[in-house]
Design a protein around this motif. Structure first.
Motif, short mmCIF file in Angstrom:
data_model
loop_
_atom_site.label_atom_id
_atom_site.label_comp_id
_atom_site.label_asym_id
_atom_site.label_seq_id
_atom_site.Cartn_x
_atom_site.Cartn_y
_atom_site.Cartn_z
N LEU A 35 8.05 52.92 17.54
CA LEU A 35 6.70 51.56 17.29
C LEU A 35 5.90 51.20 16.80
N ALA A 36 5.50 51.73 15.48
CA ALA A 36 4.72 51.37 15.07
C ALA A 36 5.40 50.14 13.77
N ALA A 37 6.32 50.92 13.28
CA ALA A 37 7.47 49.72 12.89
C ALA A 37 7.89 49.05 13.32
N LYS A 38 8.13 49.34 14.56
CA LYS A 38 8.86 47.85 15.60
C LYS A 38 10.02 48.28 15.40
N THR A 39 11.10 48.85 14.65
CA THR A 39 12.66 49.17 14.83
C THR A 39 13.07 50.29 15.86
N VAL A 40 14.46 49.92 15.95
CA VAL A 40 15.44 50.40 17.50
C VAL A 40 16.50 51.13 16.31
N ARG A 41 16.39 52.09 16.23
CA ARG A 41 17.63 52.60 15.59
C ARG A 41 18.48 53.06 16.70
#
Length: 66
Positions: A35-41
């Motif tokens: 969430l902090a980096a706003k990434t989804v893997r």
């Protein structure tokens, strides 16, 4: 493994909605959200377009990371 930047993801509810949307397309996928980096893997067998479309249908704007 596909990675997307989802700049409009801002809370735990967003994380849940995105995870649910991806799992509806591919139930066996492993979804990791930062969430902090706003990434989804996403690690699974679906193609990137299918995953991106699922995230979009959940109301978010995914951009595939390079």
């Amino acid at each position: 493994m596909f990675e997307f930047t989802v700049a409009d993801m801002s809370c735990g509810h967003c994380v849940s909605a995105i995870t649910k949307a991806v799992k509806e397309v591919e139930p066996q996928a492993v979804v990791e959200v930062d969430l902090a980096a706003k990434t989804v893997r996403v690690d699974g067998t679906s193609n990137a377009d299918g995953i991106r479309d699922a995230i979009s249908r959940a109301g978010f704007t995914p951009l595939q990371a390079k």
